[in-house]
Motif scaffolding. Structure first.
Motif, PDB file in Angstrom:
ATOM      1  N   PHE A 150       0.836  -1.205   0.000  1.00 58.98           N
ATOM      2  CA  PHE A 150       0.000   0.000   0.000  1.00 58.98           C
ATOM      3  C   PHE A 150       0.875   1.260   0.000  1.00 58.98           C
ATOM      4  O   PHE A 150       1.576   1.516   0.976  1.00 58.98           O
ATOM      5  N   PRO A 151       0.851   2.053  -1.088  1.00 59.03           N
ATOM      6  CA  PRO A 151       1.718   3.238  -1.112  1.00 59.03           C
ATOM      7  C   PRO A 151       1.273   4.269  -0.069  1.00 59.03           C
ATOM      8  O   PRO A 151       0.081   4.527   0.071  1.00 59.03           O
ATOM      9  N   TRP A 152       2.240   4.837   0.641  1.00 57.84           N
ATOM     10  CA  TRP A 152       1.897   5.788   1.707  1.00 57.84           C
ATOM     11  C   TRP A 152       1.184   7.014   1.161  1.00 57.84           C
ATOM     12  O   TRP A 152       0.346   7.607   1.819  1.00 57.84           O
ATOM     13  N   ILE A 153       1.475   7.393  -0.096  1.00 57.78           N
ATOM     14  CA  ILE A 153       0.912   8.615  -0.651  1.00 57.78           C
ATOM     15  C   ILE A 153      -0.608   8.500  -0.846  1.00 57.78           C
ATOM     16  O   ILE A 153      -1.343   9.467  -0.677  1.00 57.78           O
ATOM     17  N   VAL A 154      -1.050   7.297  -1.185  1.00 58.87           N
ATOM     18  CA  VAL A 154      -2.484   7.096  -1.379  1.00 58.87           C
ATOM     19  C   VAL A 154      -3.202   7.242  -0.042  1.00 58.87           C
ATOM     20  O   VAL A 154      -4.235   7.911   0.063  1.00 58.87           O
ATOM     21  N   ALA A 155      -2.606   6.658   0.989  1.00 59.52           N
ATOM     22  CA  ALA A 155      -3.174   6.786   2.335  1.00 59.52           C
ATOM     23  C   ALA A 155      -3.205   8.256   2.748  1.00 59.52           C
ATOM     24  O   ALA A 155      -4.181   8.738   3.319  1.00 59.52           O
ATOM     25  N   TRP A 156      -2.159   8.960   2.440  1.00 59.38           N
ATOM     26  CA  TRP A 156      -2.046  10.387   2.769  1.00 59.38           C
ATOM     27  C   TRP A 156      -3.242  11.181   2.215  1.00 59.38           C
ATOM     28  O   TRP A 156      -3.850  11.989   2.924  1.00 59.38           O
ATOM     29  N   LEU A 157      -3.581  10.942   0.947  1.00 54.99           N
ATOM     30  CA  LEU A 157      -4.686  11.655   0.300  1.00 54.99           C
ATOM     31  C   LEU A 157      -6.034  11.255   0.883  1.00 54.99           C
ATOM     32  O   LEU A 157      -6.888  12.100   1.135  1.00 54.99           O
ATOM     33  N   VAL A 158      -6.199   9.966   1.078  1.00 51.29           N
ATOM     34  CA  VAL A 158      -7.490   9.472   1.541  1.00 51.29           C
ATOM     35  C   VAL A 158      -7.741   9.905   2.986  1.00 51.29           C
ATOM     36  O   VAL A 158      -8.846  10.345   3.335  1.00 51.29           O
ATOM     37  N   VAL A 159      -6.693   9.820   3.820  1.00 50.20           N
ATOM     38  CA  VAL A 159      -6.851  10.252   5.207  1.00 50.20           C
ATOM     39  C   VAL A 159      -7.222  11.743   5.234  1.00 50.20           C
ATOM     40  O   VAL A 159      -8.141  12.161   5.936  1.00 50.20           O
ATOM     41  N   ALA A 160      -6.548  12.532   4.420  1.00 49.49           N
ATOM     42  CA  ALA A 160      -6.830  13.978   4.384  1.00 49.49           C
ATOM     43  C   ALA A 160      -8.277  14.232   3.978  1.00 49.49           C
ATOM     44  O   ALA A 160      -8.993  14.984   4.639  1.00 49.49           O
ATOM     45  N   ALA A 161      -8.709  13.583   2.900  1.00 56.22           N
ATOM     46  CA  ALA A 161     -10.082  13.785   2.418  1.00 56.22           C
ATOM     47  C   ALA A 161     -11.087  13.378   3.487  1.00 56.22           C
ATOM     48  O   ALA A 161     -12.101  14.045   3.696  1.00 56.22           O
ATOM     49  N   THR A 162     -10.774  12.289   4.231  1.00 53.83           N
ATOM     50  CA  THR A 162     -11.671  11.840   5.295  1.00 53.83           C
ATOM     51  C   THR A 162     -11.700  12.851   6.434  1.00 53.83           C
ATOM     52  O   THR A 162     -12.757  13.185   6.961  1.00 53.83           O
ATOM     53  N   VAL A 163     -10.507  13.330   6.807  1.00 61.91           N
ATOM     54  CA  VAL A 163     -10.434  14.320   7.894  1.00 61.91           C
ATOM     55  C   VAL A 163     -11.260  15.565   7.526  1.00 61.91           C
ATOM     56  O   VAL A 163     -12.079  16.038   8.317  1.00 61.91           O
ATOM     57  N   PHE A 164     -11.084  16.074   6.321  1.00 62.52           N
ATOM     58  CA  PHE A 164     -11.820  17.286   5.924  1.00 62.52           C
ATOM     59  C   PHE A 164     -13.328  17.006   5.863  1.00 62.52           C
ATOM     60  O   PHE A 164     -14.131  17.849   6.240  1.00 62.52           O
TER      61      PHE A 164
ATOM     62  N   ALA B 243       0.631  17.380  -3.524  1.00 61.50           N
ATOM     63  CA  ALA B 243      -0.369  17.098  -2.493  1.00 61.50           C
ATOM     64  C   ALA B 243       0.279  16.914  -1.118  1.00 61.50           C
ATOM     65  O   ALA B 243      -0.307  17.285  -0.105  1.00 61.50           O
ATOM     66  N   VAL B 244       1.504  16.373  -1.098  1.00 66.88           N
ATOM     67  CA  VAL B 244       2.183  16.171   0.188  1.00 66.88           C
ATOM     68  C   VAL B 244       2.291  17.506   0.914  1.00 66.88           C
ATOM     69  O   VAL B 244       1.890  17.661   2.067  1.00 66.88           O
ATOM     70  N   VAL B 245       2.801  18.496   0.210  1.00 68.42           N
ATOM     71  CA  VAL B 245       3.028  19.801   0.827  1.00 68.42           C
ATOM     72  C   VAL B 245       1.708  20.517   1.073  1.00 68.42           C
ATOM     73  O   VAL B 245       1.473  21.091   2.142  1.00 68.42           O
ATOM     74  N   ASN B 246       0.818  20.476   0.075  1.00 71.43           N
ATOM     75  CA  ASN B 246      -0.437  21.218   0.169  1.00 71.43           C
ATOM     76  C   ASN B 246      -1.287  20.752   1.343  1.00 71.43           C
ATOM     77  O   ASN B 246      -1.860  21.558   2.077  1.00 71.43           O
ATOM     78  N   ILE B 247      -1.346  19.444   1.541  1.00 69.17           N
ATOM     79  CA  ILE B 247      -2.222  18.929   2.601  1.00 69.17           C
ATOM     80  C   ILE B 247      -1.698  19.296   3.992  1.00 69.17           C
ATOM     81  O   ILE B 247      -2.481  19.583   4.893  1.00 69.17           O
ATOM     82  N   ILE B 248      -0.374  19.358   4.142  1.00 68.66           N
ATOM     83  CA  ILE B 248       0.177  19.827   5.433  1.00 68.66           C
ATOM     84  C   ILE B 248      -0.388  21.220   5.719  1.00 68.66           C
ATOM     85  O   ILE B 248      -0.887  21.506   6.813  1.00 68.66           O
TER      86      ILE B 248
ATOM     87  N   TYR C  58      -4.109  21.170   6.700  1.00 66.38           N
ATOM     88  CA  TYR C  58      -4.341  20.770   8.093  1.00 66.38           C
ATOM     89  C   TYR C  58      -4.137  21.967   9.026  1.00 66.38           C
ATOM     90  O   TYR C  58      -4.921  22.206   9.931  1.00 66.38           O
ATOM     91  N   VAL C  59      -3.047  22.708   8.759  1.00 74.82           N
ATOM     92  CA  VAL C  59      -2.718  23.832   9.635  1.00 74.82           C
ATOM     93  C   VAL C  59      -3.767  24.941   9.524  1.00 74.82           C
ATOM     94  O   VAL C  59      -4.132  25.578  10.510  1.00 74.82           O
ATOM     95  N   LEU C  60      -4.267  25.168   8.321  1.00 72.79           N
ATOM     96  CA  LEU C  60      -5.141  26.320   8.094  1.00 72.79           C
ATOM     97  C   LEU C  60      -6.640  25.977   8.145  1.00 72.79           C
ATOM     98  O   LEU C  60      -7.473  26.877   8.017  1.00 72.79           O
ATOM     99  N   MET C  61      -6.983  24.705   8.356  1.00 70.75           N
ATOM    100  CA  MET C  61      -8.410  24.367   8.291  1.00 70.75           C
ATOM    101  C   MET C  61      -9.276  25.045   9.361  1.00 70.75           C
ATOM    102  O   MET C  61     -10.445  25.313   9.106  1.00 70.75           O
ATOM    103  N   PRO C  62      -8.727  25.394  10.555  1.00 72.72           N
ATOM    104  CA  PRO C  62      -9.579  26.125  11.497  1.00 72.72           C
ATOM    105  C   PRO C  62     -10.041  27.477  10.933  1.00 72.72           C
ATOM    106  O   PRO C  62     -11.136  27.938  11.252  1.00 72.72           O
ATOM    107  N   ILE C  63      -9.208  28.090  10.101  1.00 69.42           N
ATOM    108  CA  ILE C  63      -9.588  29.377   9.495  1.00 69.42           C
ATOM    109  C   ILE C  63     -10.778  29.178   8.571  1.00 69.42           C
ATOM    110  O   ILE C  63     -11.721  29.968   8.567  1.00 69.42           O
TER     111      ILE C  63
END
Lengths: 514, 145
Positions: free
Chosen positions: A55-69, A480-485, A488-493
């Motif tokens: 399982f590539p870590w990058i795919v998990a990275w995107l899916v986890v982010a989409a789920t979190v949002f 996406a690696v950089v953008n999603i970081i 996460y930081v700016l989502m409260p705004i």
């Protein structure tokens, strides 16, 4: 004397004619080898699996982010869907602002950057390797991706730069620098620089080489084989005329024709589905069964899932940050409205258009199954499913559509060329914005990027599909690696903006016009 | 309550005839005239990313150009006119915007010039401004030939 010249010239030209194909093949092969060897390390890093798994870590990275949002904003993609449509229709647009960029225009422009070969060739790759089950994961990724898109586009508008002469520049690099500074956090500038570098690579990869490559594949599919660099040079010439020569008429024609091609594509797919209406239930059965068992594809369920998620992300670019650049041009008092509008993008791109492609491929029986077990048969290499004609990528989609309408391959060829072209124009703009963020605005600096961009068109058309598609994916996912970081930081705004807007919408402070 | 006429004006001789005709009627009946110049615009057109970025800048330029080339000369020319004249610049579909203006300003009539003799192929397919107004105007509409 004259006749001697003539015969020498004839002999020379005969030699040239016979040598040309051989020479051309060698150029293609050399480009290919050089390309694969120089980008291999980058590709393997981005797609490296979690230790002990596939399982590539990058795919998990995107899916986890989409789920979190999705959960952080309380299923915003479903709650705000009707309001998004109302915004696009212009129900909430002040008539006194007519003449400014409308929500519809921003959405249409961003869509013409994303709707393209990902929907035609990318889906064929996903279904060809991951089987029908990949479609299920693709749709799921599209639905979740709507929340990522919402987050990034809201931020894109909120933190854009507005210059004195009235033009605007926005995108992840601007919300990274300004948003981090506003929250008193370090590293915003560093992230912005990293993002810009990856955005330039993504623009040259998925936004350029992949497009040129698949456009060439589709042309050869119709007119017969010839060297890729010829297509590359023609394409590069036209792209050059538009982005360097300022030949806006070509871009305008493309921007106007592309939406109609998109509609024609979907309509044709619907007609094909209606013609095979008795198999629609079966096709959905295959999609659900394949999603959880794999139905014999390489890697089983995980194989289907990876392919589905990967191709959805590559097609709708949710979480990648590119759409934030396109959407930031809208003049609105409420940045969040652009977020609402942008969440329609993954829906149209992935949930509607990609699903159509997948259904047509499945329903027309392009994938070969074992009649006894009902499982899909793998090709000799054991990596992809055997297809009726042995085709893959855009040629597989073409074969599926042509199974019902023989003439459709010509329409598809034109669609592919136009989609490829409009995606290139969009990505040349995204890449340029990243470039000017790094090196500053200026005509010479911009020209350097535009010329590099055109050179990569030729390389893309000449290289074979494997190395190009790998590099394209890798570069876009690196964004996406950089953008999603940053997201996460700016989502409260974004959450503050969302709550304030919804309260005012409820109280009637934000009202409909007309 | 004063009566108000809305006149569609684009600087052409046809629109000038309509304006003169409206001014005459306004003087006779003691009405005000609202001269409207509409810049054709659809929020549903397709733009390239570059056009998107420059749109706000272009809008400012277009408005400034219309003001200096069309509205300002007309205003100074009509300064001496006994009829009170106001001007407005709008973006949108010409016929729809004139209708909306008439409604919002409480106008009692719309005046518009007619360019062609009966309309060419394009007018037959897509309709003309005068034809659309004749069908959709919320108040009486005078089409000046």
């Amino acid at each position: 004397m004259k006749s001697t010249y003539k015969s020498t010239a004839l002999a020379a030209s005969a030699l040239l004619v016979s040598a040309a194909p051989a020479l051309a093949q060698t150029i293609d092969e050399q480009v290919n080898a050089l390309f694969a060897s120089s980008t291999g390390w980058f590709v393997s890093f981005i797609f490296s699996p979690f230790p002990g798994t596939t399982f590539p870590w990058i795919v998990a990275w995107l899916v986890v982010a989409a789920t979190v949002f999705t959960f952080y904003f309380g299923l915003i993609q479903f709650r705000a869907f009707p309001h998004s449509i109302a915004l696009v229709k212009g129900d909430y647009s002040d008539p006194n602002d007519a003449g400014e960029v409308s929500h519809f225009q921003a959405l249409a422009t961003a869509l013409s950057g994303t709707v393209g070969l990902g929907n035609i060739a990318g889906v064929a790759v996903a279904v060809g390797i991951g089987g029908p089950g990949a479609t299920f994961w693709m749709i799921l990724a599209g639905l979740m991706g709507m929340a990522s898109k919402f987050t990034e586009c809201t931020l894109g508008v909120k933190y854009r730069n507005e210059f004195e002469d009235g033009h605007v520049s926005g995108g992840p690099m601007y919300y990274m620098t300004k948003g981090f500074a506003e929250r008193g956090l370090p590293a915003g500038k560093f992230l912005a620089v990293m993002f810009s570098i990856f955005c330039i690579l993504g623009a040259l990869g998925g936004g350029n080489m992949f497009q040129a490559n698949q456009a060439h594949a589709q042309i050869t599919n119709v007119v017969g084989d010839y060297p890729g660099w010829i297509t590359g040079i023609v394409f590069a010439g036209i792209v050059f005329a538009v982005i360097v020569g300022g030949l806006k008429s070509i871009a305008r024609v493309t921007e106007k024709v592309v939406p109609f091609m998109g509609v024609l594509y979907v309509l044709t797919a619907i007609v094909i589905l209606l013609l095979n209406y008795d198999r629609i239930g079966w096709a959905f059965g295959q999609i659900f069964e394949g999603a959880f068992t794999g139905l014999g594809v390489a890697g089983g369920m995980v194989g289907a899932l990876i392919q589905g998620f990967k191709r959805a992300a590559f097609s709708n670019e949710a979480g990648v940050g590119s759409a934030a650049i396109a959407h930031s041009a809208v003049r609105t008092k409420e940045p969040i409205t652009e977020g609402f509008v942008s969440l329609l993008e993954p829906f149209i791109d992935t949930v509607v258009i990609c699903t159509m492609t997948a259904l047509v491929i499945i329903i027309t029986g392009q994938l070969v199954t074992d009649p006894e077990t009902g499982l899909y048969i793998l090709d000799e290499a054991g990596t992809a499913i055997q297809t009726v004609d042995g085709t893959s990528g855009v040629a597989l989609t073409s074969a599926a559509f042509s199974a019902s309408f023989g003439w459709f391959k010509y329409v598809l060829a034109i669609a592919v060329i136009l989609f490829a072209f409009s995606t290139m124009i969009s990505w040349s703009y995204y890449g340029l914005k990243a470039w000017t963020f790094l090196f500053g605005e200026g005509e010479t600096k911009e020209l350097v990027f535009k010329i590099i961009f055109c050179i990569f068109v030729v390389i893309g058309a000449a290289a074979s599909l494997g190395p190009v598609i790998d590099f394209s994916d890798a570069a876009i996912f690196a964004m996406a690696v950089v953008n999603i970081i940053a997201l996460y930081v700016l989502m409260p705004i974004v959450k503050r903006e969302l709550e304030s807007y919804l309260t005012r919408l409820k109280s009637g402070e934000i009202r409909k016009y007309g | 309550m004063t009566t108000r006429f809305v006149v569609g004006y684009d600087g052409s001789t046809a629109s000038r005839r309509a304006l003169d005709f409206a001014l005459e009627r306004a003087e006779a009946s003691g009405a005000e005239v609202l001269v409207a110049h509409i810049l054709e615009w659809s929020p549903y057109s397709f733009l390239t990313p570059n056009e998107l970025e420059e749109r706000h800048m272009r809008r400012k330029e277009e408005l400034a150009r219309a003001e200096s080339a069309l509205i300002a000369p007309l205003k100074s020319e009509l300064e001496a006119s006994p009829v009170p004249v106001e001007t407005t610049l709008k973006y949108g579909n010409v016929a729809d915007t004139l209708c909306a203006l008439a409604k919002d300003s409480g106008a009692t009539q719309i005046f518009i010039g007619r360019k062609g003799e009966g309309g060419g192929f394009a007018a037959r397919v897509f309709g003309s401004v005068a034809g659309t107004l004749a069908q959709c105007a919320p108040v009486p509409c005078t089409i000046v030939p």
